[in-house]
Design a protein around this motif. Structure first.
Motif, PDB file in Angstrom:
ATOM      1  N   HIS A 191     -16.840-100.085  46.041  1.00 45.05           N
ATOM      2  CA  HIS A 191     -16.443 -99.559  45.176  1.00 45.05           C
ATOM      3  C   HIS A 191     -15.536 -99.546  44.604  1.00 45.05           C
ATOM      4  O   HIS A 191     -14.229-100.238  45.439  1.00 45.05           O
ATOM      5  N   ASP A 192     -15.059-100.660  43.240  1.00 43.07           N
ATOM      6  CA  ASP A 192     -13.491-101.070  42.862  1.00 43.07           C
ATOM      7  C   ASP A 192     -13.741-100.973  41.456  1.00 43.07           C
ATOM      8  O   ASP A 192     -15.200-100.623  40.540  1.00 43.07           O
ATOM      9  N   ASP A 193     -13.502-100.794  40.676  1.00 43.31           N
ATOM     10  CA  ASP A 193     -12.987-100.556  39.137  1.00 43.31           C
ATOM     11  C   ASP A 193     -13.917-101.673  38.536  1.00 43.31           C
ATOM     12  O   ASP A 193     -14.595-101.777  37.819  1.00 43.31           O
ATOM     13  N   LEU A 194     -13.022-102.527  39.287  1.00 40.34           N
ATOM     14  CA  LEU A 194     -13.345-104.518  37.628  1.00 40.34           C
ATOM     15  C   LEU A 194     -13.412-105.300  39.335  1.00 40.34           C
ATOM     16  O   LEU A 194     -12.565-105.091  40.210  1.00 40.34           O
ATOM     17  N   ILE A 195     -14.814-106.088  38.855  1.00 39.14           N
ATOM     18  CA  ILE A 195     -14.703-107.337  40.001  1.00 39.14           C
ATOM     19  C   ILE A 195     -15.066-108.519  38.702  1.00 39.14           C
ATOM     20  O   ILE A 195     -14.548-108.558  36.941  1.00 39.14           O
ATOM     21  N   ALA A 196     -13.220-109.507  39.144  1.00 37.48           N
ATOM     22  CA  ALA A 196     -12.762-110.132  38.661  1.00 37.48           C
ATOM     23  C   ALA A 196     -13.696-111.668  39.230  1.00 37.48           C
ATOM     24  O   ALA A 196     -14.554-112.093  39.010  1.00 37.48           O
TER      25      ALA A 196
ATOM     26  N   SER B 108     -19.884-101.751  43.918  1.00 37.39           N
ATOM     27  CA  SER B 108     -20.340-100.290  42.562  1.00 37.39           C
ATOM     28  C   SER B 108     -18.929-101.220  41.852  1.00 37.39           C
ATOM     29  O   SER B 108     -17.738-100.854  42.142  1.00 37.39           O
ATOM     30  N   PHE B 109     -19.674-101.381  41.023  1.00 34.20           N
ATOM     31  CA  PHE B 109     -18.257-101.792  39.699  1.00 34.20           C
ATOM     32  C   PHE B 109     -18.091-100.869  38.734  1.00 34.20           C
ATOM     33  O   PHE B 109     -19.184-101.353  37.669  1.00 34.20           O
ATOM     34  N   VAL B 110     -17.185-100.490  37.531  1.00 31.28           N
ATOM     35  CA  VAL B 110     -17.576-100.036  36.772  1.00 31.28           C
ATOM     36  C   VAL B 110     -17.523-101.341  35.559  1.00 31.28           C
ATOM     37  O   VAL B 110     -18.466-100.626  34.216  1.00 31.28           O
ATOM     38  N   MET B 111     -16.713-102.308  36.289  1.00 34.37           N
ATOM     39  CA  MET B 111     -16.733-102.925  34.855  1.00 34.37           C
ATOM     40  C   MET B 111     -16.617-104.738  35.359  1.00 34.37           C
ATOM     41  O   MET B 111     -16.422-104.934  36.769  1.00 34.37           O
ATOM     42  N   GLU B 112     -17.898-105.551  35.118  1.00 35.06           N
ATOM     43  CA  GLU B 112     -17.303-107.381  35.543  1.00 35.06           C
ATOM     44  C   GLU B 112     -16.682-107.704  34.683  1.00 35.06           C
ATOM     45  O   GLU B 112     -16.726-107.620  33.198  1.00 35.06           O
ATOM     46  N   ILE B 113     -15.792-109.233  34.528  1.00 36.14           N
ATOM     47  CA  ILE B 113     -15.241-110.147  33.704  1.00 36.14           C
ATOM     48  C   ILE B 113     -16.250-110.980  33.963  1.00 36.14           C
ATOM     49  O   ILE B 113     -16.403-112.074  35.418  1.00 36.14           O
ATOM     50  N   SER B 114     -17.049-111.766  33.406  1.00 41.09           N
ATOM     51  CA  SER B 114     -19.096-112.081  33.840  1.00 41.09           C
ATOM     52  C   SER B 114     -18.116-113.560  33.602  1.00 41.09           C
ATOM     53  O   SER B 114     -18.879-114.574  34.546  1.00 41.09           O
TER      54      SER B 114
ATOM     55  N   GLU C  81     -17.514-114.782  37.281  1.00 38.73           N
ATOM     56  CA  GLU C  81     -19.029-114.990  38.011  1.00 38.73           C
ATOM     57  C   GLU C  81     -18.744-114.148  39.382  1.00 38.73           C
ATOM     58  O   GLU C  81     -19.098-115.711  40.884  1.00 38.73           O
ATOM     59  N   GLY C  82     -17.641-113.359  39.842  1.00 39.54           N
ATOM     60  CA  GLY C  82     -17.318-112.243  40.777  1.00 39.54           C
ATOM     61  C   GLY C  82     -18.291-112.038  41.458  1.00 39.54           C
ATOM     62  O   GLY C  82     -18.775-112.186  42.852  1.00 39.54           O
ATOM     63  N   CYS C  83     -19.602-111.915  41.124  1.00 39.45           N
ATOM     64  CA  CYS C  83     -20.950-111.354  41.939  1.00 39.45           C
ATOM     65  C   CYS C  83     -21.460-112.580  42.337  1.00 39.45           C
ATOM     66  O   CYS C  83     -21.763-111.836  43.514  1.00 39.45           O
ATOM     67  N   LYS C  84     -21.265-113.146  42.130  1.00 42.89           N
ATOM     68  CA  LYS C  84     -22.141-114.581  42.869  1.00 42.89           C
ATOM     69  C   LYS C  84     -22.073-114.854  43.743  1.00 42.89           C
ATOM     70  O   LYS C  84     -22.420-115.115  45.128  1.00 42.89           O
ATOM     71  N   LYS C  85     -20.579-114.580  43.814  1.00 41.57           N
ATOM     72  CA  LYS C  85     -20.101-114.440  45.259  1.00 41.57           C
ATOM     73  C   LYS C  85     -20.650-113.723  46.181  1.00 41.57           C
ATOM     74  O   LYS C  85     -20.696-113.688  47.214  1.00 41.57           O
ATOM     75  N   LEU C  86     -21.122-112.412  45.731  1.00 43.61           N
ATOM     76  CA  LEU C  86     -21.601-111.040  46.231  1.00 43.61           C
ATOM     77  C   LEU C  86     -22.960-111.342  46.825  1.00 43.61           C
ATOM     78  O   LEU C  86     -23.669-110.821  47.194  1.00 43.61           O
ATOM     79  N   GLU C  87     -23.595-111.221  45.462  1.00 43.26           N
ATOM     80  CA  GLU C  87     -24.840-111.223  45.612  1.00 43.26           C
ATOM     81  C   GLU C  87     -25.976-112.225  46.486  1.00 43.26           C
ATOM     82  O   GLU C  87     -27.091-111.262  47.025  1.00 43.26           O
ATOM     83  N   SER C  88     -25.419-112.816  47.993  1.00 46.35           N
ATOM     84  CA  SER C  88     -26.412-112.724  49.083  1.00 46.35           C
ATOM     85  C   SER C  88     -26.219-111.798  49.955  1.00 46.35           C
ATOM     86  O   SER C  88     -26.884-111.847  50.754  1.00 46.35           O
TER      87      SER C  88
END
Ligand code: PRP
Ligand code: ADE
Length: 183
Positions: A129-134, A157-163, A166-173
């Motif tokens: 968990h973190d507040d924000l994913i950049a 789990s993040f409170v917000m993303e800076i879409s 594309e930080g989540c793309k690093k993690l989705e797999s």
């Protein structure tokens, strides 16, 4: 009667309206997303905490691992809500016992993160968990630390993303990535 998803959408809009954007902090060119107004009022704190936990309710989670420092703000709440323990992942030199360390890149610099070497038993299920994913660099570094100790990542789990970053793309797999709010 409004659908539950409409209510949830309205709550998310309210939370988003309460996030402050501060230009040129901490460096020129960075627009800093400040989540502290969500902590300032009890109703915003409760709504944020409730929606953060929602995607993970009923899942087997042994630990929530929160990233220093802003990942500590909602992280312990989230752990308690999910009946899990909390593990602090900290900046270098802050944890007192034996640690593992990894280096990573930030949107505005580089840093390292540490975890207590005995924080996780092999096979334990860990939610990061973190507040924000950049860029996702910090969350990826936290992932590497948890895996080094034999933990299994079950989600992010993040409170917000800076879409745009594309930080989540690093993690989705690795595991599902839940961002409550998106800019
Ligand atoms: O996805 P990334 O590009 O890695 O960036 C996200 C990270 O940056 C911020 O932390 P920061 O290092 O500013 O520390 P702080 O929480 O102590 O303010 C934020 O709280 C995340 O931890
Ligand atoms: N733009 C941003 N706002 C707040 N925290 C951040 N961490 C990395 N980038 C950030």
């Amino acid at each position: 009667m409004p659908e539950l998803t409409d209510v949830e959408q309205s709550i998310k809009s309210l939370l988003l309206e309460n996030i402050r954007s501060i230009e040129d902090f901490p460096k020129p060119g960075i627009v800093f997303k400040d989540i502290t107004p969500l902590l300032n009022e009890t109703y915003l704190l409760e709504l944020t905490s409730m929606l953060l936990a929602k995607p993970f309710r009923g899942q087997k989670i042994d630990h929530v691992a929160g990233l220093e420092s802003r990942g500590f703000l909602f992280g312990t709440n989230l752990a308690q809500d999910l009946h899990a323990g909390f593990i602090p992942i900290r900046k270098p030199g802050k944890l007192p016992a034996e640690t593992e360390e990894v280096n990573y890149e930030l949107e505005y610099g580089t840093d390292s993160l540490e975890i207590h070497s005995d924080a996780i038993k092999t096979g334990a299920k860990v939610l990061i968990h973190d507040d924000l994913i950049a860029t996702g660099g910090s969350a990826k570094a936290a992932t590497d630390l948890v895996k080094k100790l034999g933990g299994e990542i079950v989600g992010y789990s993040f409170v917000m993303e800076i879409s745009a970053l594309e930080g989540c793309k690093k993690l989705e797999s690795i595991a599902p990535c839940h961002c409550l709010l998106s800019v």
